[in-house]
Write a protein that holds these residues in place. Structure first.
Motif, PDB file in Angstrom:
ATOM      1  N   THR A 113      56.879  21.271  36.985  1.00 17.16           N
ATOM      2  CA  THR A 113      56.958  19.976  37.667  1.00 17.16           C
ATOM      3  C   THR A 113      56.572  20.078  39.137  1.00 17.16           C
ATOM      4  O   THR A 113      55.834  19.228  39.661  1.00 17.16           O
ATOM      5  N   TYR A 114      57.043  21.119  39.809  1.00 12.52           N
ATOM      6  CA  TYR A 114      56.906  21.168  41.268  1.00 12.52           C
ATOM      7  C   TYR A 114      55.926  22.245  41.766  1.00 12.52           C
ATOM      8  O   TYR A 114      55.635  22.287  42.960  1.00 12.52           O
ATOM      9  N   GLY A 115      55.438  23.087  40.887  1.00 18.67           N
ATOM     10  CA  GLY A 115      54.589  24.177  41.329  1.00 18.67           C
ATOM     11  C   GLY A 115      53.193  23.733  41.731  1.00 18.67           C
ATOM     12  O   GLY A 115      52.615  22.827  41.133  1.00 18.67           O
ATOM     13  N   SER A 116      52.634  24.394  42.737  1.00 16.29           N
ATOM     14  CA  SER A 116      51.262  24.131  43.159  1.00 16.29           C
ATOM     15  C   SER A 116      50.301  24.869  42.229  1.00 16.29           C
ATOM     16  O   SER A 116      50.699  25.742  41.452  1.00 16.29           O
ATOM     17  N   ARG A 117      49.018  24.544  42.322  1.00 20.38           N
ATOM     18  CA  ARG A 117      48.022  25.232  41.511  1.00 20.38           C
ATOM     19  C   ARG A 117      47.999  26.729  41.833  1.00 20.38           C
ATOM     20  O   ARG A 117      47.870  27.566  40.947  1.00 20.38           O
ATOM     21  N   GLY A 118      48.148  27.044  43.116  1.00 12.94           N
ATOM     22  CA  GLY A 118      48.168  28.446  43.508  1.00 12.94           C
ATOM     23  C   GLY A 118      49.345  29.190  42.916  1.00 12.94           C
ATOM     24  O   GLY A 118      49.217  30.344  42.488  1.00 12.94           O
ATOM     25  N   GLN A 119      50.515  28.552  42.875  1.00  9.36           N
ATOM     26  CA  GLN A 119      51.697  29.177  42.288  1.00  9.36           C
ATOM     27  C   GLN A 119      51.520  29.378  40.787  1.00  9.36           C
ATOM     28  O   GLN A 119      51.923  30.402  40.239  1.00  9.36           O
ATOM     29  N   HIS A 120      50.908  28.393  40.132  1.00 13.89           N
ATOM     30  CA  HIS A 120      50.659  28.508  38.693  1.00 13.89           C
ATOM     31  C   HIS A 120      49.768  29.717  38.403  1.00 13.89           C
ATOM     32  O   HIS A 120      50.051  30.518  37.501  1.00 13.89           O
ATOM     33  N   LYS A 121      48.686  29.845  39.164  1.00 13.24           N
ATOM     34  CA  LYS A 121      47.752  30.941  38.922  1.00 13.24           C
ATOM     35  C   LYS A 121      48.374  32.283  39.291  1.00 13.24           C
ATOM     36  O   LYS A 121      48.179  33.282  38.593  1.00 13.24           O
ATOM     37  N   SER A 122      49.142  32.324  40.359  1.00 12.92           N
ATOM     38  CA  SER A 122      49.792  33.558  40.764  1.00 12.92           C
ATOM     39  C   SER A 122      50.765  34.041  39.694  1.00 12.92           C
ATOM     40  O   SER A 122      50.816  35.234  39.359  1.00 12.92           O
ATOM     41  N   LEU A 123      51.551  33.114  39.158  1.00 14.42           N
ATOM     42  CA  LEU A 123      52.507  33.491  38.125  1.00 14.42           C
ATOM     43  C   LEU A 123      51.787  33.933  36.859  1.00 14.42           C
ATOM     44  O   LEU A 123      52.226  34.869  36.176  1.00 14.42           O
ATOM     45  N   LEU A 124      50.675  33.296  36.546  1.00 14.91           N
ATOM     46  CA  LEU A 124      49.923  33.664  35.353  1.00 14.91           C
ATOM     47  C   LEU A 124      49.404  35.103  35.460  1.00 14.91           C
ATOM     48  O   LEU A 124      49.471  35.869  34.493  1.00 14.91           O
ATOM     49  N   VAL A 125      48.914  35.464  36.625  1.00 15.94           N
ATOM     50  CA  VAL A 125      48.456  36.837  36.838  1.00 15.94           C
ATOM     51  C   VAL A 125      49.628  37.815  36.686  1.00 15.94           C
ATOM     52  O   VAL A 125      49.519  38.850  36.016  1.00 15.94           O
ATOM     53  N   ALA A 126      50.761  37.496  37.311  1.00 14.39           N
ATOM     54  CA  ALA A 126      51.946  38.348  37.194  1.00 14.39           C
ATOM     55  C   ALA A 126      52.405  38.447  35.744  1.00 14.39           C
ATOM     56  O   ALA A 126      52.831  39.515  35.281  1.00 14.39           O
ATOM     57  N   LEU A 127      52.303  37.341  35.029  1.00 14.88           N
ATOM     58  CA  LEU A 127      52.711  37.297  33.626  1.00 14.88           C
ATOM     59  C   LEU A 127      51.878  38.264  32.786  1.00 14.88           C
ATOM     60  O   LEU A 127      52.411  39.010  31.951  1.00 14.88           O
ATOM     61  N   LYS A 128      50.574  38.282  33.018  1.00 19.14           N
ATOM     62  CA  LYS A 128      49.699  39.159  32.240  1.00 19.14           C
ATOM     63  C   LYS A 128      49.941  40.630  32.570  1.00 19.14           C
ATOM     64  O   LYS A 128      49.905  41.484  31.683  1.00 19.14           O
ATOM     65  N   LEU A 129      50.191  40.929  33.832  1.00 21.68           N
ATOM     66  CA  LEU A 129      50.504  42.305  34.204  1.00 21.68           C
ATOM     67  C   LEU A 129      51.846  42.742  33.623  1.00 21.68           C
ATOM     68  O   LEU A 129      52.007  43.885  33.190  1.00 21.68           O
ATOM     69  N   ALA A 130      52.797  41.812  33.582  1.00 18.26           N
ATOM     70  CA  ALA A 130      54.093  42.119  32.972  1.00 18.26           C
ATOM     71  C   ALA A 130      53.926  42.374  31.475  1.00 18.26           C
ATOM     72  O   ALA A 130      54.570  43.277  30.910  1.00 18.26           O
ATOM     73  N   GLU A 131      53.068  41.599  30.821  1.00 15.92           N
ATOM     74  CA  GLU A 131      52.771  41.837  29.409  1.00 15.92           C
ATOM     75  C   GLU A 131      52.242  43.254  29.207  1.00 15.92           C
ATOM     76  O   GLU A 131      52.614  43.949  28.254  1.00 15.92           O
ATOM     77  N   PHE A 132      51.329  43.659  30.095  1.00 15.04           N
ATOM     78  CA  PHE A 132      50.731  44.990  29.991  1.00 15.04           C
ATOM     79  C   PHE A 132      51.811  46.075  30.039  1.00 15.04           C
ATOM     80  O   PHE A 132      51.874  46.956  29.167  1.00 15.04           O
ATOM     81  N   TYR A 133      52.659  46.034  31.063  1.00 14.29           N
ATOM     82  CA  TYR A 133      53.668  47.074  31.221  1.00 14.29           C
ATOM     83  C   TYR A 133      54.727  47.009  30.128  1.00 14.29           C
ATOM     84  O   TYR A 133      55.255  48.045  29.697  1.00 14.29           O
ATOM     85  N   TYR A 134      55.049  45.802  29.662  1.00 12.78           N
ATOM     86  CA  TYR A 134      56.027  45.647  28.581  1.00 12.78           C
ATOM     87  C   TYR A 134      55.488  46.264  27.290  1.00 12.78           C
ATOM     88  O   TYR A 134      56.175  47.044  26.618  1.00 12.78           O
ATOM     89  N   LEU A 135      54.236  45.947  26.948  1.00 12.75           N
ATOM     90  CA  LEU A 135      53.632  46.493  25.732  1.00 12.75           C
ATOM     91  C   LEU A 135      53.465  48.003  25.818  1.00 12.75           C
ATOM     92  O   LEU A 135      53.672  48.723  24.838  1.00 12.75           O
ATOM     93  N   LYS A 136      53.065  48.467  26.988  1.00 11.49           N
ATOM     94  CA  LYS A 136      52.869  49.911  27.161  1.00 11.49           C
ATOM     95  C   LYS A 136      54.169  50.667  26.901  1.00 11.49           C
ATOM     96  O   LYS A 136      54.174  51.727  26.244  1.00 11.49           O
ATOM     97  N   LYS A 137      55.265  50.136  27.381  1.00  8.70           N
ATOM     98  CA  LYS A 137      56.563  50.774  27.168  1.00  8.70           C
ATOM     99  C   LYS A 137      56.981  50.711  25.702  1.00  8.70           C
ATOM    100  O   LYS A 137      57.428  51.717  25.130  1.00  8.70           O
ATOM    101  N   LYS A 138      56.835  49.549  25.082  1.00 11.40           N
ATOM    102  CA  LYS A 138      57.317  49.363  23.718  1.00 11.40           C
ATOM    103  C   LYS A 138      56.456  50.096  22.693  1.00 11.40           C
ATOM    104  O   LYS A 138      56.978  50.650  21.721  1.00 11.40           O
ATOM    105  N   ARG A 139      55.147  50.078  22.899  1.00  9.89           N
ATOM    106  CA  ARG A 139      54.240  50.706  21.929  1.00  9.89           C
ATOM    107  C   ARG A 139      53.959  52.166  22.253  1.00  9.89           C
ATOM    108  O   ARG A 139      53.372  52.880  21.437  1.00  9.89           O
ATOM    109  N   GLU A 140      54.333  52.604  23.454  1.00  6.70           N
ATOM    110  CA  GLU A 140      54.017  53.958  23.911  1.00  6.70           C
ATOM    111  C   GLU A 140      52.526  54.222  23.793  1.00  6.70           C
ATOM    112  O   GLU A 140      52.070  55.292  23.368  1.00  6.70           O
TER     113      GLU A 140
END
Length: 370
Positions: free
Chosen positions: A280-307
């Motif tokens: 509701t309140y996020g700017s376009r820049g905040q949306h894109k920043s979080l999306l980038v962080a989200l994808k990097l978090a996915e990477f590290y989460y998968l790397k840990k779980k799948r080894e």
């Protein structure tokens, strides 16, 4: 894990192409409609058994050709190499081969070759409806654990059949509890597992996402990621009881509409920045920043779980990022794994990467090492 070699035959705009990749960053430049995203799609098909751009796999076949073929050679972190072939023909449909052996269940591929994808469609994940957010995290969790994938598939099958039964009751103007009860029982059993798994995932993933967002230095903001199940519960042991009660309460409404109103298929996820709803309140820049962080978090989460180190696919990420964000993200990619990037123009800070290979795609031709 990294993709060593890719071969395409009659795939999209490529009649024939052979590529060898760098274990680090591989960047594809070119104008729109030249075939940059087709490379990303081909890699995703090998890793996930289905595409992200279309529901009809017939579309991947080059015009006036009878089949399309993708072959990839992957090297795992343990230095074991494995070949995957994805074949789609008009006459026989889809076939997938691991080391020349045809697999009968495509789901065995999911998670074996872990992959993280960011495509232009993902920009609607935060601001769009819950379907996109469920699909995103179901893709991630399905790669993490085959049990989750199989349970979710069973749940969706049961849900589809239960909805058909509800519609039959409406058409026949007759309700039969004995017919519906077994489907209710299975829906609750499989649905409760999905809910518990999603809840556990969010509890672990939220601190990781918050830490990565902070490390990216996008802003001095706090991130919160939460799960909003359509079956509200305080304690996991109460989920099945609450689910049963909600199904009983909603039955009269479901018999009017012919659909199941509550369950994991109606769940959602929330993102907040400084306790304000990002949607509701996020700017376009905040949306894109979080999306980038989200994808990097996915990477590290998968790397840990799948080894196993996932492959990262970034389609058109840098098109509207400022210079500071471009520099920051490239610095992080230097220390992840193999990455595939598409962009219209040469990246300004690409020379900061020690491991990279660049390609120019022009008129259906891939020019190496520009």
């Amino acid at each position: 894990m990294y993709l060593k070699k890719l071969e395409l035959l009659n795939f999209r705009n490529y009649e024939k192409a052979k590529l060898e990749f760098n274990p680090g960053c591989n960047i594809f430049y070119g104008d729109n409609a030249q075939g940059k995203t087709n490379i990303i799609e081909a890699i995703f098909l090998l890793c996930f058994s289905k595409g992200f751009r279309t529901q009809s796999e017939r579309e991947i076949i080059q015009f006036n050709k009878a089949f399309a073929r993708i072959e990839g050679h992957f090297v795992f972190d343990r230095h074991i190499e494995q070949k995957v072939i994805f074949l789609y023909s008009e006459s026989e449909g889809k076939s997938i081969y691991l080391e020349e052996k045809k697999i009968t269940r495509y789901s065995v591929l999911i998670g074996k070759f872990p992959v993280v994808l960011l495509s232009p469609d993902d920009y609607n994940i935060i601001s769009g409806g819950p379907d996109g957010r469920r699909r995103l995290f179901d893709m991630l969790l399905s790669q993490e654990d085959a049990t989750y994938l199989n349970t979710l598939q069973q749940y969706n099958r049961i849900l589809k059949q239960r909805n058909k039964i509800l519609l039959d009751f409406i058409r026949q103007k007759q309700y039969n509890a004995a017919i519906l009860e077994p489907w209710n029982k299975n829906l609750i059993e499989y649905g409760s597992f999905v809910i518990k798994f999603r809840q556990a995932f969010v509890s672990e993933f939220c601190p990781l996402l918050a830490r990565i967002y902070k490390e990216l230095n996008f802003a001095n903001e706090s991130i919160d990621f939460s799960y909003r199940p359509s079956i509200p519960f305080q304690d996991e042991k109460d989920i099945q009881t609450i689910f049963t009660s909600i199904l009983n309460h909603n039955l009269k409404y479901e018999l009017k509409r012919g659909i199941t109103l509550k369950g994991p298929h109606r769940d959602d996820y929330d993102f907040k920045i400084d306790n304000n709803a990002l949607k509701t309140y996020g700017s376009r820049g905040q949306h894109k920043s979080l999306l980038v962080a989200l994808k990097l978090a996915e990477f590290y989460y998968l790397k840990k779980k799948r080894e196993e180190t996932p492959i990262i696919l970034l389609d058109d990420l840098f098109s509207d990022l400022d210079r500071n964000r471009e520099r920051t993200i490239l610095a992080i990619l230097q220390n992840t794994g193999q990455t595939f990037v598409t962009n219209a123009k040469k990246l300004e800070f690409i020379n900061s990467l020690s491991q990279k290979k660049e390609y120019l795609i022009k008129q259906n031709t891939i020019l190496n090492s520009i």
